[in-house]
Write an enzyme that holds these catalytic residues in place. Structure first.
Site, short mmCIF file in Angstrom:
data_model
loop_
_atom_site.label_atom_id
_atom_site.label_comp_id
_atom_site.label_asym_id
_atom_site.label_seq_id
_atom_site.Cartn_x
_atom_site.Cartn_y
_atom_site.Cartn_z
N MET A 17 -5.88 38.45 -38.82
CA MET A 17 -6.11 37.16 -38.15
C MET A 17 -7.55 37.10 -37.63
O MET A 17 -8.02 38.07 -37.03
CB MET A 17 -5.15 36.99 -36.96
CG MET A 17 -3.69 36.88 -37.36
SD MET A 17 -2.64 36.37 -35.99
CE MET A 17 -2.68 37.81 -34.93
N CYS A 19 -8.91 33.77 -36.44
CA CYS A 19 -9.17 32.54 -35.68
C CYS A 19 -7.84 31.96 -35.18
O CYS A 19 -6.77 32.46 -35.55
CB CYS A 19 -9.90 31.51 -36.52
SG CYS A 19 -8.92 30.98 -37.92
N CYS A 22 -5.29 31.09 -37.81
CA CYS A 22 -4.52 32.23 -38.34
C CYS A 22 -3.29 32.46 -37.47
O CYS A 22 -2.18 32.70 -37.97
CB CYS A 22 -5.36 33.51 -38.33
SG CYS A 22 -6.77 33.44 -39.40
N TYR A 71 -1.33 37.63 -44.41
CA TYR A 71 -1.69 38.64 -43.39
C TYR A 71 -0.79 39.86 -43.57
O TYR A 71 0.18 39.83 -44.34
CB TYR A 71 -1.53 38.04 -41.99
CG TYR A 71 -2.27 36.73 -41.84
CD1 TYR A 71 -3.60 36.71 -41.45
CD2 TYR A 71 -1.64 35.52 -42.14
CE1 TYR A 71 -4.29 35.51 -41.35
CE2 TYR A 71 -2.32 34.32 -42.05
CZ TYR A 71 -3.65 34.32 -41.65
OH TYR A 71 -4.33 33.14 -41.56
N CYS A 133 -11.04 37.00 -10.11
CA CYS A 133 -11.84 37.85 -11.00
C CYS A 133 -12.72 37.03 -11.93
O CYS A 133 -13.92 37.20 -11.98
CB CYS A 133 -10.91 38.78 -11.79
SG CYS A 133 -11.80 39.84 -12.92
N CYS A 138 -15.31 39.41 -10.41
CA CYS A 138 -15.86 40.39 -11.36
C CYS A 138 -16.82 39.74 -12.38
O CYS A 138 -17.94 40.20 -12.57
CB CYS A 138 -14.75 41.06 -12.17
SG CYS A 138 -13.16 41.22 -11.36
N CYS A 561 -31.29 73.08 -24.42
CA CYS A 561 -30.59 71.84 -24.77
C CYS A 561 -29.22 72.15 -25.35
O CYS A 561 -29.11 73.00 -26.22
CB CYS A 561 -31.38 71.07 -25.82
SG CYS A 561 -32.77 70.23 -25.13
N CYS A 562 -28.22 71.47 -24.93
CA CYS A 562 -26.84 71.57 -25.43
C CYS A 562 -26.25 72.97 -25.31
O CYS A 562 -25.20 73.24 -25.88
CB CYS A 562 -26.69 71.18 -26.90
SG CYS A 562 -27.58 69.78 -27.41
C1 LIG Z 1 -17.62 39.20 -5.76
C2 LIG Z 1 -16.45 40.01 -6.26
C3 LIG Z 1 -16.64 40.93 -7.27
C4 LIG Z 1 -15.56 41.67 -7.74
N1 LIG Z 1 -15.78 42.57 -8.76
C5 LIG Z 1 -14.74 43.28 -9.24
C6 LIG Z 1 -14.94 44.19 -10.32
O1 LIG Z 1 -16.05 44.35 -10.83
N2 LIG Z 1 -13.88 44.88 -10.77
C7 LIG Z 1 -12.62 44.73 -10.22
O2 LIG Z 1 -11.68 45.37 -10.66
N3 LIG Z 1 -12.41 43.87 -9.20
C8 LIG Z 1 -13.43 43.15 -8.70
N4 LIG Z 1 -13.21 42.27 -7.68
C9 LIG Z 1 -11.86 42.16 -7.10
C10 LIG Z 1 -10.92 41.35 -7.99
O3 LIG Z 1 -11.54 40.14 -8.36
C11 LIG Z 1 -9.61 41.09 -7.27
O4 LIG Z 1 -9.09 42.33 -6.84
C12 LIG Z 1 -8.57 40.43 -8.17
O5 LIG Z 1 -9.11 39.33 -8.84
C13 LIG Z 1 -7.35 40.03 -7.34
O6 LIG Z 1 -6.37 39.46 -8.18
P1 LIG Z 1 -5.05 38.79 -7.56
O7 LIG Z 1 -4.21 38.43 -8.73
O8 LIG Z 1 -4.49 39.66 -6.53
O9 LIG Z 1 -5.52 37.49 -6.80
P2 LIG Z 1 -6.50 36.27 -7.22
O10 LIG Z 1 -7.23 36.55 -8.49
O11 LIG Z 1 -7.31 35.98 -6.03
O12 LIG Z 1 -5.50 35.09 -7.53
C14 LIG Z 1 -4.80 34.42 -6.55
C15 LIG Z 1 -4.53 33.00 -7.01
O13 LIG Z 1 -3.51 32.43 -6.20
C16 LIG Z 1 -3.83 31.08 -5.94
N5 LIG Z 1 -3.13 30.69 -4.72
C17 LIG Z 1 -3.31 31.18 -3.46
N6 LIG Z 1 -2.44 30.61 -2.61
C18 LIG Z 1 -1.69 29.75 -3.34
C19 LIG Z 1 -0.61 28.86 -3.03
N7 LIG Z 1 -0.12 28.78 -1.79
N8 LIG Z 1 -0.09 28.12 -4.03
C20 LIG Z 1 -0.56 28.20 -5.29
N9 LIG Z 1 -1.57 29.02 -5.64
C21 LIG Z 1 -2.13 29.79 -4.68
C22 LIG Z 1 -5.35 31.09 -5.80
O14 LIG Z 1 -5.88 29.80 -6.03
C23 LIG Z 1 -5.75 32.10 -6.87
O15 LIG Z 1 -6.00 31.46 -8.10
C24 LIG Z 1 -14.26 41.49 -7.20
C25 LIG Z 1 -14.07 40.56 -6.17
C26 LIG Z 1 -15.14 39.82 -5.71
C27 LIG Z 1 -14.91 38.80 -4.63
#
Ligand SMILES: Cc1cc2nc3c(=O)[nH]c(=O)nc-3n(C[C@H](O)[C@H](O)[C@H](O)COP(=O)(O)OP(=O)(O)OC[C@H]3O[C@@H](n4cnc5c(N)ncnc54)[C@H](O)[C@@H]3O)c2cc1C
Length: 564
Positions: A17, A19, A22, A71, A133, A138, A561-562
């Site tokens: 596959m 695309c 597919c 496929y 994320c 991330c 080295c190595c």
């Molecule tokens: C700047 C930054 C950089 C990061 N870099 C990394 C990294 O490099 N590697 C890594 O592993 N982690 C990283 N993290 C952490 C990572 O992003 C989080 O740990 C992860 O995304 C959390 O996932 P989750 O499913 O718990 O929550 P979230 O991804 O926060 O999802 C929660 C969802 O629930 C929804 N929600 C909340 N309340 C309600 C409600 N009452 N009703 C309906 N929907 C609701 C929100 O809108 C949201 O979409 C980073 C975080 C930040 C802030």
């Protein structure tokens, strides 16, 4: 229900596959086989199809149908579809087996696992699809870090005499590139993936609140019922409650990555992953950055050698680091934001065009009706869960950042799948975070797994340690970038690796090998001696791991080295 007539779930590996079309051809070919009640290809990139079939369906017929469509298919797994448990309670039919709240890494994994197990799931999103994320965590941070690294390298070329040139940063284009990547990945990895599950996962939009442990209400008044509920609502930036904060707009990681103009100067409050990653990014792009850290050192949970060497590396790039800072108030003055603080016992003032607050995350648990249905929160509002991710209400599970665990998307995703199986099938699995590799994406990167020296001692191990400066790693020498070190912590008695702590360019690419060594150490007795015997390609950064293992018994300065 007898399992004799229970449909089977079959997973096929599909080759060829390339695309979306597919994926559609394969889906249609499989749906055309008599006895196939469902066929799903979750995106052509997945290379697989999942099917629900009558027990009599012959696997060869499936393979042949895929072959006719052009496929190749092979059966990966076949098992009896899970017999959905009767919903707990009064036995009335409910809308779904599982309602998941939140479409981040944790929620997506839970909904997908439910569908794979043969259950009907709904997933609710009140904000932007994909959660933290992909939208504000991330993905945007890592692409900005990469862009800043490229810009920095162009200005600070390490090869003497080689001419390099760097134009000023086009901030608008930079943010636009970031937004494009975010939109692309949100569509491909969240929107399209969910859509591919068809009726097995229903996406509902709106802010959710629990009416009972089987009922979820949306802001528009609709109410949906389910046997089990999964909370995956994530967290948001925590703000220090400083006097003056109502009048002064400060940045969070979310707003900092969406600024329409690059600030000339920036105060970053915080000294852990997000503060350091964004602080260095802004500095490399030309903003004058000062980090204000409350503890006496950056990343205080990490090895002190790594904290010190990282601070040195950042200072060499003209970031200013002030430790021992307890912010007291904030105000605006002559176009600048001013933070007054207690600095190691004395009053101090710091000022800059912008202030970024990066002091952790606070859970999205407010106004969700949780306590009313017996879901207990801790003192900071995070949801309390047991090792199987059940809350204090047995019909409600919780995963990811909202539970206060390590804020890592791969932890949230692992928890989501596991909790769904526990909630729906009573799988009874515990989330095992014993070997948890982590990376802070500064440059050099901080990558670690397992126990620090202090933790290993506290745990009662008789330990030995080795520390290898990066100037002994040929790859680092060749790159003219020897900033950093590798520190290993091992059990003297068993010769097993207990922890690996890396500060190195692309250190994140080293750490998984150490994680494997630890895992195989626990399961099969893999030792440091075994690690030393292995062949590591010359010149790679991960070769540093072998050299660090050799450092336990040899002076690496004396090695050719190595040399083994
Ligand atoms: C700047 C930054 C950089 C990061 N870099 C990394 C990294 O490099 N590697 C890594 O592993 N982690 C990283 N993290 C952490 C990572 O992003 C989080 O740990 C992860 O995304 C959390 O996932 P989750 O499913 O718990 O929550 P979230 O991804 O926060 O999802 C929660 C969802 O629930 C929804 N929600 C909340 N309340 C309600 C409600 N009452 N009703 C309906 N929907 C609701 C929100 O809108 C949201 O979409 C980073 C975080 C930040 C802030």
């Amino acid at each position: 229900m007898s399992t004799k007539h229970t449909p089977a779930r079959i997973e096929l590996e599909i080759q060829g596959m390339t695309c979306d079309a597919c994926a559609l051809h394969v889906t249609n070919a499989l749906k055309g086989v008599a006895g196939v009640s469902e066929a799903t290809v979750p995106g052509w990139q997945s290379g697989r199809a999942t099917l629900a079939v009558e027990p009599a369906v012959n696997e060869a017929a499936l393979v042949e149908a895929v072959a006719k469509a052009g496929y190749r298919a092979a059966v990966a797994t076949r098992r009896q579809a899970a017999v959905p448990q009767q919903p707990a309670g009064n036995g009335h039919k409910r809308d779904y087996d599982l309602i998941v709240i939140g479409t981040g890494g944790g929620g997506m994994a839970a909904a997908i696992k439910a569908a794979e197990l043969g259950y009907r799931a709904a997933i609710i999103e009140g904000g932007t699809m994909g959660g933290t994320c992909v939208n504000i965590g991330c993905v945007p941070s890592k692409t900005l870090i990469r862009a800043a690294a490229a810009y920095h390298q162009a200005r600070q070329h390490p090869f003497k005499g080689i001419q390099t040139r760097a134009e000023g940063v086009d901030w608008t284009a930079l943010i636009q590139h970031k937004d494009e990547l975010v939109a692309e990945l949100r569509q491909a990895k969240y929107v399209d993936v969910l859509a591919a599950y068809g009726d097995n996962i229903t996406l509902l939009r709106g802010c959710a609140r629990l009416k009972s442990d089987h009922e979820v209400a949306l802001a528009d008044g609709r109410v949906f019922t389910a046997g089990k509920i999964m909370l995956a609502t994530g967290a948001k930036p925590r703000m220090l409650s400083l006097p003056g904060l109502e009048q002064v707009e400060v940045l969070t990681s979310t707003t900092a990555m969406s600024l329409t103009q690059q600030p000339e100067s920036l105060l970053v409050i915080g000294g852990r992953a997000v503060a350091l990653e964004l602080g260095q990014t802004f500095a490399r792009l030309g903003t004058k950055v000062m980090l204000l850290q409350r503890s006496s050192r950056l990343i205080p949970e990490h090895e002190p050698e790594i904290s010190t060497a990282l601070a040195e590396a950042l200072c060499q790039e003209d970031l200013t680091i002030q430790t021992g800072v307890k912010p007291l108030a904030i105000r605006e003055e002559a176009g600048q934001k001013v933070v007054t603080a207690n600095v190691n016992g004395e009053e101090g003032e710091f000022r800059a065009e912008q202030v970024l607050m990066a002091v952790g995350r606070t859970p999205n648990t407010q106004d969700m009706g949780l306590e009313e249905i017996g879901v207990e929160l801790d003192t900071q509002g995070f949801i309390k869960v047991n090792s199987r991710l059940a809350t204090t209400n047995p019909n409600v599970y919780a995963v990811g950042d909202v539970t206060g665990g390590p804020n890592l998307v791969y932890v949230a995703a692992a928890a989501g799948g596991l909790a769904a199986a526990n909630a729906l099938n009573g799988a009874g699995q515990s989330l095992n975070l014993n070997i948890l590799p982590e990376v802070i994406f500064t440059d050099p990167q901080v990558a670690s797994v397992g126990l620090t020296e202090a933790e290993a001692r506290t745990s009662g191990y008789d330990i030995k340690t080795s520390t290898l400066p990066l100037e002994y790693v040929p790859r680092a020498l060749a790159a003219r970038n020897t900033r950093g070190l590798i520190k290993l912590v091992a059990d003297r008695n068993s010769d097993r690796l207990l922890g690996a702590h890396v500060l190195a360019a692309e250190g994140g690419e080293i750490i998984q090998t150490a994680a494997l060594a630890m895992k195989f150490g626990l399961q099969y007795g893999f030792t440091l001696a075994n690690l030393r015997e292995m062949l590591f390609p010359y010149l790679t950064q991960v070769e540093g791991l072998k050299l660090a293992a050799q450092t336990f018994e040899k002076d690496v300065a004396q090695l050719s080295c190595c040399a083994g």
